[in-house]
Design a protein around this motif. Sequence first.
Motif, PDB file in Angstrom:
ATOM      1  N   GLY A  90       0.746  -1.152   0.018  1.00 18.85           N
ATOM      2  CA  GLY A  90      -0.047  -0.100   0.008  1.00 18.85           C
ATOM      3  C   GLY A  90       0.669   1.300   0.099  1.00 18.85           C
ATOM      4  O   GLY A  90       0.143   2.422  -0.425  1.00 18.85           O
ATOM      5  N   GLY A  91       2.140   1.140   0.346  1.00 19.30           N
ATOM      6  CA  GLY A  91       2.906   2.312   0.352  1.00 19.30           C
ATOM      7  C   GLY A  91       3.424   2.570  -1.064  1.00 19.30           C
ATOM      8  O   GLY A  91       3.749   1.615  -1.671  1.00 19.30           O
ATOM      9  N   ARG A  92       3.827   3.639  -1.146  1.00 22.46           N
ATOM     10  CA  ARG A  92       4.392   3.908  -2.671  1.00 22.46           C
ATOM     11  C   ARG A  92       5.201   5.268  -2.572  1.00 22.46           C
ATOM     12  O   ARG A  92       5.070   6.141  -1.861  1.00 22.46           O
ATOM     13  CB  ARG A  92       3.374   3.940  -3.784  1.00 22.46           C
ATOM     14  N   VAL A  93       5.922   5.465  -3.576  1.00 19.23           N
ATOM     15  CA  VAL A  93       6.847   6.902  -3.881  1.00 19.23           C
ATOM     16  C   VAL A  93       6.388   7.379  -5.281  1.00 19.23           C
ATOM     17  O   VAL A  93       5.941   6.624  -6.216  1.00 19.23           O
ATOM     18  CB  VAL A  93       8.354   6.793  -3.890  1.00 19.23           C
ATOM     19  N   VAL A  94       6.451   8.652  -5.166  1.00 24.65           N
ATOM     20  CA  VAL A  94       5.819   9.475  -6.608  1.00 24.65           C
ATOM     21  C   VAL A  94       6.990  10.409  -7.018  1.00 24.65           C
ATOM     22  O   VAL A  94       7.495  11.260  -6.225  1.00 24.65           O
ATOM     23  CB  VAL A  94       4.546  10.330  -6.294  1.00 24.65           C
ATOM     24  N   ASN A  95       7.409  10.205  -8.298  1.00 27.44           N
ATOM     25  CA  ASN A  95       8.413  10.911  -8.849  1.00 27.44           C
ATOM     26  C   ASN A  95       9.950  10.897  -8.695  1.00 27.44           C
ATOM     27  O   ASN A  95      10.772  11.694  -8.220  1.00 27.44           O
ATOM     28  CB  ASN A  95       8.128  12.668  -8.678  1.00 27.44           C
ATOM     29  N   TRP A  96      10.105   9.555  -7.675  1.00 28.89           N
ATOM     30  CA  TRP A  96      11.482   9.526  -7.198  1.00 28.89           C
ATOM     31  C   TRP A  96      12.107   8.667  -8.454  1.00 28.89           C
ATOM     32  O   TRP A  96      11.705   7.551  -8.971  1.00 28.89           O
ATOM     33  CB  TRP A  96      11.375   8.600  -6.171  1.00 28.89           C
ATOM     34  N   PRO A  97      13.262   8.778  -8.788  1.00 26.31           N
ATOM     35  CA  PRO A  97      14.180   7.950  -9.810  1.00 26.31           C
ATOM     36  C   PRO A  97      14.543   6.689  -9.174  1.00 26.31           C
ATOM     37  O   PRO A  97      14.552   6.536  -7.884  1.00 26.31           O
ATOM     38  CB  PRO A  97      15.671   8.945 -10.211  1.00 26.31           C
ATOM     39  N   ARG A  98      14.520   5.803 -10.073  1.00 33.24           N
ATOM     40  CA  ARG A  98      14.774   4.407  -9.696  1.00 33.24           C
ATOM     41  C   ARG A  98      16.189   4.283  -8.767  1.00 33.24           C
ATOM     42  O   ARG A  98      16.022   3.630  -7.853  1.00 33.24           O
ATOM     43  CB  ARG A  98      15.009   3.604 -10.855  1.00 33.24           C
ATOM     44  N   ARG A  99      17.212   5.088  -9.020  1.00 33.16           N
ATOM     45  CA  ARG A  99      18.268   5.073  -8.032  1.00 33.16           C
ATOM     46  C   ARG A  99      17.848   5.249  -6.829  1.00 33.16           C
ATOM     47  O   ARG A  99      18.651   4.821  -5.745  1.00 33.16           O
ATOM     48  CB  ARG A  99      19.282   6.034  -8.669  1.00 33.16           C
ATOM     49  N   ARG A 100      17.161   6.207  -6.428  1.00 34.58           N
ATOM     50  CA  ARG A 100      16.823   6.713  -4.913  1.00 34.58           C
ATOM     51  C   ARG A 100      16.070   5.697  -4.689  1.00 34.58           C
ATOM     52  O   ARG A 100      16.092   5.252  -3.265  1.00 34.58           O
ATOM     53  CB  ARG A 100      16.018   8.048  -4.958  1.00 34.58           C
ATOM     54  N   GLN A 101      15.133   5.088  -5.202  1.00 30.31           N
ATOM     55  CA  GLN A 101      14.312   3.878  -4.936  1.00 30.31           C
ATOM     56  C   GLN A 101      15.212   2.629  -4.286  1.00 30.31           C
ATOM     57  O   GLN A 101      14.998   2.129  -3.262  1.00 30.31           O
ATOM     58  CB  GLN A 101      13.241   3.576  -5.776  1.00 30.31           C
ATOM     59  N   LEU A 102      16.134   2.480  -5.167  1.00 33.33           N
ATOM     60  CA  LEU A 102      16.876   1.337  -4.827  1.00 33.33           C
ATOM     61  C   LEU A 102      17.854   1.562  -3.719  1.00 33.33           C
ATOM     62  O   LEU A 102      18.161   0.707  -2.602  1.00 33.33           O
ATOM     63  CB  LEU A 102      18.136   1.110  -6.111  1.00 33.33           C
ATOM     64  N   LEU A 103      18.576   2.923  -3.617  1.00 32.21           N
ATOM     65  CA  LEU A 103      19.100   3.203  -2.049  1.00 32.21           C
ATOM     66  C   LEU A 103      18.181   2.919  -0.914  1.00 32.21           C
ATOM     67  O   LEU A 103      18.866   2.330  -0.119  1.00 32.21           O
ATOM     68  CB  LEU A 103      19.415   4.706  -2.456  1.00 32.21           C
ATOM     69  N   SER A 104      16.956   3.432  -1.020  1.00 29.95           N
ATOM     70  CA  SER A 104      16.280   3.377   0.101  1.00 29.95           C
ATOM     71  C   SER A 104      16.047   1.964   0.614  1.00 29.95           C
ATOM     72  O   SER A 104      15.975   1.625   1.667  1.00 29.95           O
ATOM     73  CB  SER A 104      14.875   4.263  -0.053  1.00 29.95           C
ATOM     74  N   ARG A 105      15.225   1.141  -0.391  1.00 33.56           N
ATOM     75  CA  ARG A 105      15.276  -0.169  -0.245  1.00 33.56           C
ATOM     76  C   ARG A 105      16.302  -0.999   0.139  1.00 33.56           C
ATOM     77  O   ARG A 105      16.281  -2.056   1.146  1.00 33.56           O
ATOM     78  CB  ARG A 105      14.814  -0.735  -1.420  1.00 33.56           C
ATOM     79  N   SER A 106      17.395  -0.656  -0.564  1.00 32.48           N
ATOM     80  CA  SER A 106      18.636  -1.282  -0.085  1.00 32.48           C
ATOM     81  C   SER A 106      18.975  -1.020   1.406  1.00 32.48           C
ATOM     82  O   SER A 106      19.490  -1.913   2.184  1.00 32.48           O
ATOM     83  CB  SER A 106      19.943  -1.082  -0.878  1.00 32.48           C
ATOM     84  N   ALA A 107      19.134   0.248   1.558  1.00 31.63           N
ATOM     85  CA  ALA A 107      19.391   0.699   3.217  1.00 31.63           C
ATOM     86  C   ALA A 107      18.607  -0.024   4.223  1.00 31.63           C
ATOM     87  O   ALA A 107      18.954  -0.471   5.277  1.00 31.63           O
ATOM     88  CB  ALA A 107      19.440   2.261   3.161  1.00 31.63           C
ATOM     89  N   ASN A 108      17.110  -0.142   3.787  1.00 27.39           N
ATOM     90  CA  ASN A 108      16.405  -0.552   4.998  1.00 27.39           C
ATOM     91  C   ASN A 108      16.302  -2.045   4.823  1.00 27.39           C
ATOM     92  O   ASN A 108      16.152  -2.490   6.029  1.00 27.39           O
ATOM     93  CB  ASN A 108      14.961  -0.324   4.181  1.00 27.39           C
TER      94      ASN A 108
END
Length: 260
Positions: free
Chosen positions: A128-146
């Motif tokens: 149910g959570g999502r991000v809007v207008n984030w580049p794939r690189r930022r999403q990968l960084l956040s997911r990897s960090a978590n």
Amino acid sequence: MTVPGSRTLVVMPTYNERRSLPTSVTALLDGDREIDILIVDDNSPDGTGRIADSLAADSDRVFVLHRHRKSGLGNAYIAGFRWGLGHDYDVFVEMDADGSHRSEDLPRLLDTITAGADVVLGSRWVPGGRVVNWPRRRQLLSRSANTYVRVAMGIGLHDATAGFRAYRRSVLEALDLDTISSQGYCFQVDMAWLSRLAGFAIAEVPITFVEREYGTSKMTGAIVGEAFVLTTAWAIRQRARQLKSLTSPLRRAANRRRKN
């Protein structure tokens, strides 16, 4: 939306957010007639502090804490928590001023506090959570960090770096805020980890995170590096504690056998 019988304070740190701050504050005030807002400004050179004063002059629910210099997100939040504790608030919300955290998601956090959670994280990485207008690189960084935090520390959270969250007063009173000096991602992980160690109930609820429209991100390589180094150190200490708790009964049993 507010927690019944409780006073809720949204703590909103700012540094060079003059373009986004009025919209963020107005959305919160329009969405809930009971919450108060504390803007913690780190002497923004773009005049954000003056805009914050103007917003406070127009509403008796908006307050401003001016600080002399930029000294980090974690330090700003702790200053805001101390202000709120001194003014008898019961629930504390962390929220960005840049519009990335939506006011319409706040009721979900506060409803979960009402249901019994001590800490609630607004999570991008649960169903149910999502991000809007984030580049794939930022999403990968956040997911990897978590993922790293979850595996290394065994914390069991999908978005321990989340910056949109709510705390009961009892959590902030129990934690030793004087000892917390981490910043950025690391501050959020630190607070979640300490809350978990103290035995508080932590929940995650889905939110929509929207990339800022104005200004630039405060995230730097130094902040990411700090998070990696400190998280690794915390994980090592946590594993050492777990190992000690597992081996202590075995050692006691071995000593009893020797004595017999």
